[in-house]
Design an enzyme around this catalytic site. Structure first.
Site, PDB file in Angstrom:
ATOM      1  N   GLY A 195       0.836  -1.205   0.000  1.00 27.17           N
ATOM      2  CA  GLY A 195       0.000   0.000   0.000  1.00 27.17           C
ATOM      3  C   GLY A 195       0.864   1.244   0.000  1.00 27.17           C
ATOM      4  CB  ALA A 196       2.434   3.175  -2.604  1.00 23.07           C
ATOM      5  CE  LYS A 234      -5.749   7.267  16.878  1.00 20.57           C
ATOM      6  NZ  LYS A 234      -5.542   6.613  15.610  1.00 20.57           N
ATOM      7  CG  ASN A 263     -11.500  16.871  15.737  1.00 19.13           C
ATOM      8  OD1 ASN A 263     -12.335  16.436  14.945  1.00 19.13           O
ATOM      9  ND2 ASN A 263     -10.279  16.379  15.829  1.00 19.13           N
ATOM     10  CB  SER A 310      -9.305  10.434  10.059  1.00 15.27           C
ATOM     11  OG  SER A 310      -9.904   9.671  11.079  1.00 15.27           O
ATOM     12  CD  GLU A 351      -9.559   2.943   8.192  1.00 16.92           C
ATOM     13  OE1 GLU A 351      -8.760   2.072   7.786  1.00 16.92           O
ATOM     14  OE2 GLU A 351      -9.213   3.856   8.967  1.00 16.92           O
ATOM     15  CG  ASN A 372      -7.453   4.195  13.509  1.00 18.53           C
ATOM     16  OD1 ASN A 372      -7.114   3.879  14.650  1.00 18.53           O
ATOM     17  ND2 ASN A 372      -8.099   5.319  13.249  1.00 18.53           N
ATOM     18  CB  ALA A 402       1.325  10.851   6.478  1.00 14.18           C
TER      19      ALA A 402
HETATM   20  P1  NAD Z   1      -4.386   5.433   2.114  1.00  7.62           P
HETATM   21  O1  NAD Z   1      -5.734   5.262   1.497  1.00  7.62           O
HETATM   22  O2  NAD Z   1      -3.669   6.723   1.934  1.00  7.62           O
HETATM   23  O3  NAD Z   1      -3.408   4.272   1.615  1.00  7.62           O
HETATM   24  C1  NAD Z   1      -3.806   2.946   1.454  1.00  7.62           C
HETATM   25  C2  NAD Z   1      -3.139   2.448   0.167  1.00  7.62           C
HETATM   26  O4  NAD Z   1      -3.314   1.039   0.091  1.00  7.62           O
HETATM   27  C3  NAD Z   1      -3.759   3.051  -1.100  1.00  7.62           C
HETATM   28  O5  NAD Z   1      -2.724   3.602  -1.888  1.00  7.62           O
HETATM   29  C4  NAD Z   1      -4.382   1.844  -1.777  1.00  7.62           C
HETATM   30  O6  NAD Z   1      -4.363   1.942  -3.196  1.00  7.62           O
HETATM   31  C5  NAD Z   1      -3.467   0.731  -1.283  1.00  7.62           C
HETATM   32  N1  NAD Z   1      -4.019  -0.616  -1.442  1.00  7.62           N
HETATM   33  C6  NAD Z   1      -5.231  -1.091  -1.061  1.00  7.62           C
HETATM   34  N2  NAD Z   1      -5.368  -2.378  -1.411  1.00  7.62           N
HETATM   35  C7  NAD Z   1      -4.196  -2.724  -2.027  1.00  7.62           C
HETATM   36  C8  NAD Z   1      -3.711  -3.922  -2.640  1.00  7.62           C
HETATM   37  N3  NAD Z   1      -4.471  -5.025  -2.692  1.00  7.62           N
HETATM   38  N4  NAD Z   1      -2.471  -3.928  -3.153  1.00  7.62           N
HETATM   39  C9  NAD Z   1      -1.687  -2.816  -3.122  1.00  7.62           C
HETATM   40  N5  NAD Z   1      -2.094  -1.645  -2.578  1.00  7.62           N
HETATM   41  C10 NAD Z   1      -3.338  -1.617  -2.042  1.00  7.62           C
HETATM   42  O7  NAD Z   1      -4.565   5.115   3.670  1.00  7.62           O
HETATM   43  P2  NAD Z   1      -3.700   5.664   4.903  1.00  7.62           P
HETATM   44  O8  NAD Z   1      -4.185   7.007   5.267  1.00  7.62           O
HETATM   45  O9  NAD Z   1      -2.255   5.454   4.620  1.00  7.62           O
HETATM   46  O10 NAD Z   1      -4.193   4.682   6.057  1.00  7.62           O
HETATM   47  C11 NAD Z   1      -3.765   3.338   6.180  1.00  7.62           C
HETATM   48  C12 NAD Z   1      -4.202   2.856   7.572  1.00  7.62           C
HETATM   49  O11 NAD Z   1      -3.460   3.605   8.539  1.00  7.62           O
HETATM   50  C13 NAD Z   1      -5.679   3.127   7.873  1.00  7.62           C
HETATM   51  O12 NAD Z   1      -6.218   2.096   8.650  1.00  7.62           O
HETATM   52  C14 NAD Z   1      -5.653   4.420   8.680  1.00  7.62           C
HETATM   53  O13 NAD Z   1      -6.754   4.575   9.550  1.00  7.62           O
HETATM   54  C15 NAD Z   1      -4.354   4.244   9.462  1.00  7.62           C
HETATM   55  N6  NAD Z   1      -3.747   5.503   9.882  1.00  7.62           N
HETATM   56  C16 NAD Z   1      -3.506   6.497   8.980  1.00  7.62           C
HETATM   57  C17 NAD Z   1      -2.921   7.679   9.411  1.00  7.62           C
HETATM   58  C18 NAD Z   1      -2.629   8.801   8.442  1.00  7.62           C
HETATM   59  O14 NAD Z   1      -2.207   9.872   8.878  1.00  7.62           O
HETATM   60  N7  NAD Z   1      -2.801   8.640   7.145  1.00  7.62           N
HETATM   61  C19 NAD Z   1      -2.578   7.834  10.767  1.00  7.62           C
HETATM   62  C20 NAD Z   1      -2.821   6.795  11.660  1.00  7.62           C
HETATM   63  C21 NAD Z   1      -3.421   5.621  11.206  1.00  7.62           C
HETATM   64  O1  KPL Z   2      -7.557  10.092  15.538  1.00  2.62           O
HETATM   65  C1  KPL Z   2      -8.318  11.006  15.330  1.00  2.62           C
HETATM   66  C2  KPL Z   2      -8.993  11.022  14.002  1.00  2.62           C
HETATM   67  O2  KPL Z   2      -9.356  12.088  13.495  1.00  2.62           O
HETATM   68  O3  KPL Z   2      -9.129   9.928  13.425  1.00  2.62           O
HETATM   69  C3  KPL Z   2      -8.608  12.026  16.400  1.00  2.62           C
HETATM   70  C4  KPL Z   2      -7.832  13.295  16.112  1.00  2.62           C
HETATM   71  C5  KPL Z   2      -8.151  11.473  17.758  1.00  2.62           C
HETATM   72  C6  KPL Z   2     -10.058  12.335  16.515  1.00  2.62           C
HETATM   73  O4  KPL Z   2     -10.783  11.195  16.873  1.00  2.62           O
END
Ligand code: NAD
Ligand code: KPL
Length: 306
Positions: free
Chosen positions: A9-10, A185, A203, A253, A265, A106, A132
């Site tokens: 997953g990129a 969380k 929020n 989010s 999600e 998450n 990110a």
């Molecule tokens: P995103 O949608 O930016 O990235 C997911 C990637 O996975 C996409 O590029 C998608 O094309 C790829 N993907 C899906 N199925 C695939 C497959 N079969 N083969 C190859 N690639 C595939 O998501 P994200 O924001 O990076 O979030 C990922 C997880 O991390 C989520 O559960 C999210 O809640 C958690 N998370 C994200 C953040 C954040 O800041 N982005 C922070 C904390 C937790």
């Molecule tokens: O994690 C969060 C989200 O937006 O997903 C916070 C900032 C804790 C709010 O629930």
């Protein structure tokens, strides 16, 4: 020989991790969905651009598709919760007998689904406060510096790859209580995210709805206790209020997903909480009502509810 980090997953988090690991000189391979995505990545120069504190850095990272034949010993799963199980299932023939999976999703539910699909693999669960977002393909902005908790509910021994995270400057800690962290969380997300969607607010807008927040926190606290997670329930309401205040200017989010027409999600957050309440016969009428309202809202927006 250092073990290669395969990153599935990129997207936002996958690119952030891949860029930092590769920048530290570690071997990294991105696993992309299909040949057209791989061709697009290679046309772009086979590099991820990481933007940090306004400074951008291009980090070369090699990539491949799921049906490549290279064996996988260490796999960072960076898909959304709803994609993780199928994405890992596609790679099963490539996983070595001693494979290790690191699951960044998450919420709860997807980790068990992945672990059941790959029973031979050691699965480490992560709970991260890093933030990110993808500005465009292959370009990720490191928007929120945070911390990542890692743990394996079946084995408290730290894995051998933690020094790689240290070398890459990824702030982390191994914990034997990762489920407590994930439940906590999840409870925070359940108390904040759906309400921000339903009230269409940042929020901080929830400061106008203190009773609704307090009622949800009370039910979530009871639910955590029923589910054998009393520590995750401690001072939940005051932490939720603190997070609302600290992130007052941000959209949650889930709000961002809904406003950009993306699948949420929900099944791994509020859906998981409501299903657990039903399993444990724990009465959470306001949480159930919240789920109903959120589902109706998503349907009205033409979004998926699973
Ligand atoms: P995103 O949608 O930016 O990235 C997911 C990637 O996975 C996409 O590029 C998608 O094309 C790829 N993907 C899906 N199925 C695939 C497959 N079969 N083969 C190859 N690639 C595939 O998501 P994200 O924001 O990076 O979030 C990922 C997880 O991390 C989520 O559960 C999210 O809640 C958690 N998370 C994200 C953040 C954040 O800041 N982005 C922070 C904390 C937790
Ligand atoms: O994690 C969060 C989200 O937006 O997903 C916070 C900032 C804790 C709010 O629930």
């Amino acid at each position: 020989m250092p073990v290669t980090w395969h990153v599935l997953g990129a997207g936002s988090l996958g690119s952030l991790w891949a860029a930092r690991l590769a920048r530290a000189g570690l071997p990294v391979r991105l696993i992309l969905r299909d040949a057209p995505r791989l061709a697009a990545y290679e046309t772009n120069g086979a590099a991820i651009t990481l933007v940090e504190h306004g400074v951008e850095q291009r980090v070369p990272v090699s990539a491949q598709v799921a049906d490549d034949i290279e064996p996988i010993k260490r796999l960072l799963v960076a898909c959304k919760a709803y994609d993780a199980e199928q994405a890992v299932a596609n790679l099963l023939p490539r996983l070595s007998a001693d494979a290790e999976l690191i699951l960044l999703q998450n919420g709860l539910g997807s980790q068990d689904a992945v672990a059941a699909r790959a029973p031979q693999a050691r699965c480490t669960f992560a709970s991260s406060t890093e933030g990110a977002f993808r500005e465009q393909d292959w370009r990720v902005v490191f928007a929120g510096h945070g911390f990542t908790w890692l743990g394996d509910p079946r084995n408290p021994m730290p894995p051998s790859w933690l020094p790689d995270l240290h070398a890459s400057g990824i702030p982390h800690q191994w914990t034997p209580d990762i489920l407590t962290r994930l439940w906590r969380k999840l409870a925070l997300n359940c108390a904040i995210n759906p309400l921000t969607v339903l009230h269409d607010c940042r929020n901080g807008g929830l400061q106008q709805h203190p009773c609704e927040v307090a009622t949800l926190c009370s039910e979530l606290g009871e639910l955590l206790t029923c589910c054998g997670q009393p520590e995750a329930a401690l001072e939940l309401h005051s932490e939720v209020e603190r997070v609302i205040q600290a992130t007052a200017a941000n959209y949650s989010s889930m709000h961002q997903d809904v406003s950009q027409g993306r699948r949420t999600e929900i099944s791994y957050l509020l859906g998981y909480a409501c299903a657990a309440a039903q399993r444990h016969r724990c009465a959470v009428p306001h949480l159930i009502q919240l789920q109903k309202r959120l589902v109706e809202h998503l349907v009205a927006q033409g979004l998926r509810i699973d």
